[in-house]
Design an enzyme around this catalytic site. Structure first.
Site, PDB file in Angstrom:
ATOM      1  N   ASP A 164       0.846  -1.199   0.000  1.00  0.00           N
ATOM      2  CA  ASP A 164       0.000   0.000   0.000  1.00  0.00           C
ATOM      3  C   ASP A 164       0.883   1.251   0.000  1.00  0.00           C
ATOM      4  O   ASP A 164       0.644   2.193   0.747  1.00  0.00           O
ATOM      5  CB  ASP A 164      -0.940  -0.012   1.209  1.00  0.00           C
ATOM      6  N   ASP A 176       2.634   3.029   7.839  1.00  0.00           N
ATOM      7  CA  ASP A 176       1.451   2.192   7.603  1.00  0.00           C
ATOM      8  C   ASP A 176       1.804   0.771   7.225  1.00  0.00           C
ATOM      9  O   ASP A 176       1.776   0.390   6.050  1.00  0.00           O
ATOM     10  CB  ASP A 176       0.525   2.815   6.547  1.00  0.00           C
ATOM     11  N   ARG A 220      -0.085   9.079   0.677  1.00  0.00           N
ATOM     12  CA  ARG A 220      -0.832   9.216   1.938  1.00  0.00           C
ATOM     13  C   ARG A 220      -0.221   8.371   3.054  1.00  0.00           C
ATOM     14  O   ARG A 220      -0.501   8.588   4.227  1.00  0.00           O
ATOM     15  CB  ARG A 220      -2.313   8.854   1.739  1.00  0.00           C
ATOM     16  N   ASN A 221       0.605   7.373   2.696  1.00  0.00           N
ATOM     17  CA  ASN A 221       1.233   6.507   3.689  1.00  0.00           C
ATOM     18  C   ASN A 221       2.713   6.819   3.916  1.00  0.00           C
ATOM     19  O   ASN A 221       3.444   6.009   4.459  1.00  0.00           O
ATOM     20  CB  ASN A 221       1.051   5.033   3.290  1.00  0.00           C
TER      21      ASN A 221
END
Ligand code: ACK
Length: 367
Positions: free
Chosen positions: A216, A234, A220-221
């Site tokens: 992922d 994350d 955003r991570n």
């Protein structure tokens, strides 16, 4: 005379028989001994091969390997193997900075005896949780606690012996990379952006060397500190995808952030460091476009179809041609043709050392 001859014959027969038996026995021991030696040597080389090859990765002696916490029968054993238990009296919570699926994310301070207080982010597990939620929540700490790298978010420790259960990590003043870039649209030099990308690639190289597949990787991570250092965060395998608002259910039933994911991972869940490299190309595009949404408002289904037909994201405005080339390299359909993170790090290092290569923009070539 005849009796004498008979005696000689008996002695001769016994001697030949005895000698033959001795030869047979010697041969037998030699052969079985060799066999055992051969079997032992074969087992040793097999063990060596297995140590070198884990999760389909070539392992090198001296390089630490990631251990999946789910391989522990008791997950609480895993968390204490990899994370320090912190006495909650050492934590001072200051304010709420966000919300996670399991509870609030706060900022605060951590006091370590003999050291000065450090700023930390504290993830809390809200009350009334099930055992499964507690296990999923702490899985992230069991993973993060295994890593030690300047571009991977650092775990300070966990609180599991009192309520609320907490995960304490280093504080990253500028928060998530996607919102940080949107807030500062156009504010950085290309070299600063490449520096951020180099950091992320270096963190990913470390993870892939350890045999850890992120699944992922997206802006955003990634978290950013006050010195613009970017760190991968994350962790938590399936849980990460459960939490990610970008993850959508596929026809095969998995939950996947389509726009960031390699085609083979979407089609048949073939996640690997090569699929992480595809996602890295998307992160490059997010960074160079200051947090633009990949494929804009196209639907997930249209993204899948367009990629299948060979469409790839164009260079963002002002993006050096060499960086767009690297993105396209990361988005090769054949996963073995994509660059390894070690190649990406050296390529970006060369660009940083010789910035004149960044002057050619894609727009200049097209004109
Ligand atoms: O974009 P943000 O400010 O950065 O909002 C989210 C929010 O918490 C929910 O995840 C922020 N956050 C998460 N981990 C950290 C951290 N280690 N340091 C600072 N902010 C963090 C994230």
């Amino acid at each position: 005379m005849a009796a004498e001859q008979g005696q000689i014959l008996v002695i001769a027969t016994a001697a030949v028989g005895g000698f033959t038996l001795l030869v047979i026995l010697t041969l037998f021991f030699l052969i079985t001994g060799r066999c055992q030696w051969y079997i032992k040597a074969k087992m040793k080389s097999e063990e060596k091969r297995r140590n070198h090859l884990q999760n389909g990765h070539l392992r090198f002696p001296g390089v630490k390997t990631y251990i999946d916490p789910d391989t522990y029968e008791d997950p609480s054993l895993a968390v204490h193997e990899f994370a320090k238990e912190i006495d909650p009296s050492r934590i001072r919570i200051e304010r709420v900075i966000g919300a996670g699926e399991f509870g609030e994310v706060c900022s605060g301070r951590l006091k370590t005896p003999g050291k000065r207080e450090i700023p930390v982010a504290i993830k809390t597990l809200k009350g009334g949780h099930m055992d499964r939620q507690r296990r999923d929540f702490l899985r992230e700490a069991s993973i993060m606690g295994q890593f030690d790298h300047p571009n991977i978010i650092r775990l300070e420790g966990v609180v599991t012996k009192s309520r609320p259960v907490m995960i304490v990590v280093e504080y990253m003043e500028n928060g998530s990379l996607d919102s940080f870039l949107r807030k500062h649209d156009g504010h950085f030099t290309v070299i600063q952006l490449v520096g951020m990308l180099r950091g992320i690639a270096s963190g990913m190289k470390y993870l892939s060397d350890m045999g850890y597949v992120h699944r992922d990787l997206a802006a955003r991570n990634i978290l950013v500190n006050s010195n613009l250092v970017c760190k991968v965060s994350d962790f938590g395998l399936s849980r990460v995808l459960e939490d990610d608002p970008e993850a959508a259910y596929t026809t095969t039933g998995g939950k996947i952030p389509i726009r960031w994911t390699a085609p083979e991972a979407i089609a048949y869940r073939k996640f690997s460091s090569a699929s992480d490299a595809w996602s890295y190309g998307i992160v490059m595009w997010e960074v160079m476009s200051y947090g633009e949404r990949p494929y804009w408002e196209m639907s997930n289904q249209d993204v899948i179809l367009s990629i299948e037909e060979g469409y790839r994201l164009p260079a963002p405005m002002g993006c050096p041609a060499s960086l767009h080339q690297l993105m396209l390299h990361c988005w090769q359909k054949e996963r073995n043709h994509r660059p390894k993170f070690t190649d990406i790090v050296s390529f970006l290092d060369k660009l940083i050392r010789n910035p004149s290569a960044l002057h050619t923009l894609v727009e200049d070539i097209l004109v």
